[in-house]
Design a protein around this motif. Structure first.
Motif, PDB file in Angstrom:
ATOM      1  N   LEU A   1       0.835  -1.201   0.000  1.00 20.08           N
ATOM      2  CA  LEU A   1       0.000   0.000   0.000  1.00 20.08           C
ATOM      3  C   LEU A   1       0.872   1.254   0.000  1.00 20.08           C
ATOM      4  O   LEU A   1       0.705   2.139  -0.832  1.00 20.08           O
ATOM      5  N   THR A   2       1.832   1.293   0.902  1.00 17.65           N
ATOM      6  CA  THR A   2       2.709   2.459   1.039  1.00 17.65           C
ATOM      7  C   THR A   2       3.481   2.724  -0.248  1.00 17.65           C
ATOM      8  O   THR A   2       3.578   3.860  -0.695  1.00 17.65           O
ATOM      9  N   ARG A   3       4.006   1.665  -0.857  1.00 19.34           N
ATOM     10  CA  ARG A   3       4.779   1.837  -2.092  1.00 19.34           C
ATOM     11  C   ARG A   3       3.953   2.411  -3.218  1.00 19.34           C
ATOM     12  O   ARG A   3       4.416   3.265  -3.963  1.00 19.34           O
ATOM     13  N   GLU A   4       2.721   1.918  -3.340  1.00 21.44           N
ATOM     14  CA  GLU A   4       1.901   2.433  -4.440  1.00 21.44           C
ATOM     15  C   GLU A   4       1.459   3.862  -4.148  1.00 21.44           C
ATOM     16  O   GLU A   4       1.454   4.706  -5.036  1.00 21.44           O
ATOM     17  N   VAL A   5       1.109   4.165  -2.890  1.00 21.45           N
ATOM     18  CA  VAL A   5       0.736   5.532  -2.517  1.00 21.45           C
ATOM     19  C   VAL A   5       1.913   6.463  -2.836  1.00 21.45           C
ATOM     20  O   VAL A   5       1.740   7.532  -3.418  1.00 21.45           O
ATOM     21  N   ALA A   6       3.125   6.032  -2.493  1.00 24.56           N
ATOM     22  CA  ALA A   6       4.327   6.831  -2.753  1.00 24.56           C
ATOM     23  C   ALA A   6       4.539   7.017  -4.255  1.00 24.56           C
ATOM     24  O   ALA A   6       4.795   8.132  -4.718  1.00 24.56           O
TER      25      ALA A   6
ATOM     26  N   GLY B   1       6.856   9.428  -5.455  1.00 20.50           N
ATOM     27  CA  GLY B   1       8.015   8.653  -5.060  1.00 20.50           C
ATOM     28  C   GLY B   1       8.558   8.700  -3.660  1.00 20.50           C
ATOM     29  O   GLY B   1       9.486   7.974  -3.367  1.00 20.50           O
ATOM     30  N   ASP B   2       8.058   9.523  -2.740  1.00 25.40           N
ATOM     31  CA  ASP B   2       8.656   9.552  -1.409  1.00 25.40           C
ATOM     32  C   ASP B   2       7.945   8.593  -0.453  1.00 25.40           C
ATOM     33  O   ASP B   2       6.860   8.871   0.039  1.00 25.40           O
ATOM     34  N   GLU B   3       8.580   7.438  -0.202  1.00 23.36           N
ATOM     35  CA  GLU B   3       7.960   6.417   0.647  1.00 23.36           C
ATOM     36  C   GLU B   3       7.828   6.847   2.102  1.00 23.36           C
ATOM     37  O   GLU B   3       6.909   6.427   2.788  1.00 23.36           O
ATOM     38  N   VAL B   4       8.740   7.670   2.589  1.00 27.00           N
ATOM     39  CA  VAL B   4       8.690   8.111   3.981  1.00 27.00           C
ATOM     40  C   VAL B   4       7.431   8.948   4.209  1.00 27.00           C
ATOM     41  O   VAL B   4       6.702   8.756   5.188  1.00 27.00           O
ATOM     42  N   ILE B   5       7.147   9.851   3.274  1.00 27.43           N
ATOM     43  CA  ILE B   5       5.949  10.689   3.377  1.00 27.43           C
ATOM     44  C   ILE B   5       4.697   9.814   3.274  1.00 27.43           C
ATOM     45  O   ILE B   5       3.751   9.973   4.047  1.00 27.43           O
ATOM     46  N   ALA B   6       4.699   8.881   2.332  1.00 23.56           N
ATOM     47  CA  ALA B   6       3.547   7.991   2.148  1.00 23.56           C
ATOM     48  C   ALA B   6       3.305   7.163   3.410  1.00 23.56           C
ATOM     49  O   ALA B   6       2.167   6.978   3.832  1.00 23.56           O
ATOM     50  N   GLN B   7       4.395   6.691   4.019  1.00 22.68           N
ATOM     51  CA  GLN B   7       4.274   5.887   5.230  1.00 22.68           C
ATOM     52  C   GLN B   7       3.642   6.707   6.354  1.00 22.68           C
ATOM     53  O   GLN B   7       2.793   6.217   7.087  1.00 22.68           O
ATOM     54  N   LYS B   8       4.051   7.963   6.444  1.00 23.39           N
ATOM     55  CA  LYS B   8       3.491   8.851   7.472  1.00 23.39           C
ATOM     56  C   LYS B   8       2.004   9.091   7.210  1.00 23.39           C
ATOM     57  O   LYS B   8       1.197   9.047   8.133  1.00 23.39           O
TER      58      LYS B   8
END
Length: 169
Positions: free
Chosen positions: A141-146, A151-158
Protein backbone atom coordinates in the motif's frame (compact mmCIF):
# COMPACT_ATOMS: atom_id res chain seq x y z
CA UNK A 1 -9.66 -0.35 -34.37
CA UNK A 2 -6.45 -2.32 -33.95
CA UNK A 3 -4.75 -1.14 -30.82
CA UNK A 4 -1.49 -2.87 -30.08
CA UNK A 5 -0.59 -3.96 -26.58
CA UNK A 6 2.75 -2.15 -26.89
CA UNK A 7 1.19 1.24 -26.23
CA UNK A 8 -0.18 0.10 -22.86
CA UNK A 9 3.07 0.21 -20.88
CA UNK A 10 6.26 2.16 -21.58
CA UNK A 11 9.87 2.08 -20.44
CA UNK A 12 10.54 4.01 -17.19
CA UNK A 13 6.86 3.72 -16.23
CA UNK A 14 5.92 2.40 -12.79
CA UNK A 15 3.56 -0.57 -12.87
CA UNK A 16 1.97 -2.93 -10.36
CA UNK A 17 2.68 -6.62 -10.76
CA UNK A 18 0.16 -8.49 -8.56
CA UNK A 19 2.54 -10.90 -6.85
CA UNK A 20 5.33 -8.35 -6.25
CA UNK A 21 3.81 -4.86 -6.00
CA UNK A 22 5.24 -1.71 -7.55
CA UNK A 23 8.09 -2.05 -10.01
CA UNK A 24 9.56 0.05 -12.79
CA UNK A 25 9.82 -1.00 -16.42
CA UNK A 26 13.51 -0.48 -17.17
CA UNK A 27 13.32 -1.58 -20.77
CA UNK A 28 11.43 -3.52 -23.39
CA UNK A 29 13.67 -6.09 -25.02
CA UNK A 30 13.47 -8.92 -27.48
CA UNK A 31 14.81 -12.35 -26.55
CA UNK A 32 14.80 -15.66 -28.28
CA UNK A 33 13.39 -18.37 -26.04
CA UNK A 34 13.01 -21.94 -27.31
CA UNK A 35 13.35 -20.74 -30.88
CA UNK A 36 10.63 -18.09 -30.50
CA UNK A 37 11.25 -14.36 -30.54
CA UNK A 38 9.56 -12.79 -27.55
CA UNK A 39 9.16 -9.16 -26.64
CA UNK A 40 9.58 -8.71 -22.89
CA UNK A 41 9.03 -5.99 -20.32
CA UNK A 42 12.04 -5.90 -18.02
CA UNK A 43 10.69 -4.80 -14.64
CA UNK A 44 12.93 -3.85 -11.74
CA UNK A 45 11.78 -4.18 -8.13
CA UNK A 46 14.48 -2.15 -6.43
CA UNK A 47 13.69 -3.02 -2.81
CA UNK A 48 13.72 -6.77 -3.48
CA UNK A 49 16.77 -6.44 -5.76
CA UNK A 50 14.78 -8.42 -8.29
CA UNK A 51 14.26 -8.17 -12.04
CA UNK A 52 11.26 -9.72 -13.70
CA UNK A 53 10.81 -10.35 -17.42
CA UNK A 54 7.21 -10.47 -18.57
CA UNK A 55 6.21 -11.19 -22.17
CA UNK A 56 4.48 -8.04 -23.48
CA UNK A 57 1.58 -10.10 -24.81
CA UNK A 58 0.99 -11.68 -21.36
CA UNK A 59 1.32 -8.56 -19.19
CA UNK A 60 -2.41 -7.83 -18.98
CA UNK A 61 -3.33 -11.52 -18.61
CA UNK A 62 -1.12 -11.87 -15.51
CA UNK A 63 -2.73 -8.79 -13.99
CA UNK A 64 0.02 -6.24 -14.54
CA UNK A 65 -1.47 -2.75 -14.40
CA UNK A 66 -0.59 0.91 -14.31
CA UNK A 67 -0.43 2.70 -10.97
CA UNK A 68 -3.76 3.53 -9.36
CA UNK A 69 -5.26 6.93 -9.99
CA UNK A 70 -5.17 9.51 -7.18
CA UNK A 71 -8.94 8.86 -6.76
CA UNK A 72 -8.30 5.17 -6.06
CA UNK A 73 -5.57 6.14 -3.57
CA UNK A 74 -8.11 8.40 -1.83
CA UNK A 75 -10.61 5.52 -1.73
CA UNK A 76 -7.91 3.26 -0.25
CA UNK A 77 -7.19 5.87 2.44
CA UNK A 78 -10.93 6.08 3.16
CA UNK A 79 -11.00 2.27 3.46
CA UNK A 80 -8.26 2.51 6.12
CA UNK A 81 -10.50 4.79 8.17
CA UNK A 82 -13.27 2.19 8.28
CA UNK A 83 -13.92 -0.23 11.09
CA UNK A 84 -11.99 -3.49 10.90
CA UNK A 85 -14.11 -6.34 9.57
CA UNK A 86 -12.80 -9.58 10.94
CA UNK A 87 -14.70 -12.71 10.00
CA UNK A 88 -15.20 -15.40 12.58
CA UNK A 89 -13.57 -17.99 10.34
CA UNK A 90 -10.52 -20.00 11.38
CA UNK A 91 -7.24 -18.09 11.14
CA UNK A 92 -5.87 -20.34 8.38
CA UNK A 93 -8.88 -19.54 6.17
CA UNK A 94 -8.67 -15.79 6.92
CA UNK A 95 -4.89 -15.80 6.34
CA UNK A 96 -5.48 -17.39 2.93
CA UNK A 97 -8.02 -14.70 2.04
CA UNK A 98 -5.66 -11.93 3.20
CA UNK A 99 -2.84 -13.40 1.13
CA UNK A 100 -5.09 -13.56 -1.95
CA UNK A 101 -6.06 -9.91 -1.47
CA UNK A 102 -2.41 -8.85 -1.11
CA UNK A 103 -1.39 -10.77 -4.23
CA UNK A 104 -4.39 -9.56 -6.24
CA UNK A 105 -2.58 -6.26 -6.78
CA UNK A 106 -5.89 -4.47 -6.08
CA UNK A 107 -5.07 -1.41 -3.96
CA UNK A 108 -8.50 -1.34 -2.29
CA UNK A 109 -8.28 -5.02 -1.32
CA UNK A 110 -4.77 -4.42 0.08
CA UNK A 111 -6.10 -1.44 2.07
CA UNK A 112 -8.78 -3.74 3.54
CA UNK A 113 -6.08 -6.13 4.76
CA UNK A 114 -4.14 -3.26 6.36
CA UNK A 115 -7.34 -1.98 8.00
CA UNK A 116 -8.38 -5.43 9.29
CA UNK A 117 -4.96 -6.39 10.65
CA UNK A 118 -3.89 -3.02 12.10
CA UNK A 119 -3.48 -3.04 15.88
CA UNK A 120 -3.22 0.06 18.02
CA UNK A 121 -0.91 -0.06 21.02
CA UNK A 122 -3.67 -0.92 23.49
CA UNK A 123 -5.01 -3.88 21.51
CA UNK A 124 -4.01 -7.51 21.86
CA UNK A 125 -0.75 -8.79 20.43
CA UNK A 126 -0.55 -9.99 16.85
CA UNK A 127 0.62 -13.49 16.03
CA UNK A 128 3.74 -13.81 13.89
CA UNK A 129 1.74 -14.71 10.78
CA UNK A 130 -0.71 -11.81 11.33
CA UNK A 131 2.21 -9.41 11.61
CA UNK A 132 3.83 -10.82 8.44
CA UNK A 133 0.62 -10.37 6.42
CA UNK A 134 0.03 -6.91 7.89
CA UNK A 135 3.56 -5.76 7.04
CA UNK A 136 3.37 -7.18 3.51
CA UNK A 137 0.05 -5.40 2.88
CA UNK A 138 1.28 -2.18 4.48
CA UNK A 139 4.41 -2.17 2.35
CA UNK A 140 2.47 -2.76 -0.89
CA UNK A 141 0.00 0.00 0.00
CA UNK A 142 2.71 2.46 1.04
CA UNK A 143 4.78 1.84 -2.09
CA UNK A 144 1.90 2.43 -4.44
CA UNK A 145 0.74 5.53 -2.52
CA UNK A 146 4.33 6.83 -2.75
CA UNK A 147 4.65 6.02 -6.47
CA UNK A 148 1.36 7.74 -7.31
CA UNK A 149 2.38 10.81 -5.28
CA UNK A 150 5.79 11.02 -6.93
CA UNK A 151 8.02 8.65 -5.06
CA UNK A 152 8.66 9.55 -1.41
CA UNK A 153 7.96 6.42 0.65
CA UNK A 154 8.69 8.11 3.98
CA UNK A 155 5.95 10.69 3.38
CA UNK A 156 3.55 7.99 2.15
CA UNK A 157 4.27 5.89 5.23
CA UNK A 158 3.49 8.85 7.47
CA UNK A 159 0.23 9.51 5.59
CA UNK A 160 -0.92 5.91 5.96
CA UNK A 161 0.17 5.80 9.60
CA UNK A 162 -1.64 9.06 10.41
CA UNK A 163 -4.87 7.65 8.96
CA UNK A 164 -4.53 4.43 10.97
CA UNK A 165 -3.71 6.30 14.21
CA UNK A 166 -6.59 8.76 13.73
CA UNK A 167 -8.95 5.81 13.26
CA UNK A 168 -7.82 4.23 16.53
CA UNK A 169 -8.22 7.47 18.49
Amino acid sequence: MTKTKKSEFRANEYVVYPAHGVGQIVSIEEQEIAGLKLELFVISFEKEKMTLRVPTNKAVTVGMRSLSSPEIVDKAMATLKGKARVKRAMWSRRAQEYEQKINSGDLLAIAEVVRDLHRSDDQREQSYSERQLYEAALERLTREVAAVAGGDEVIAQKQVNDVLVSRAA
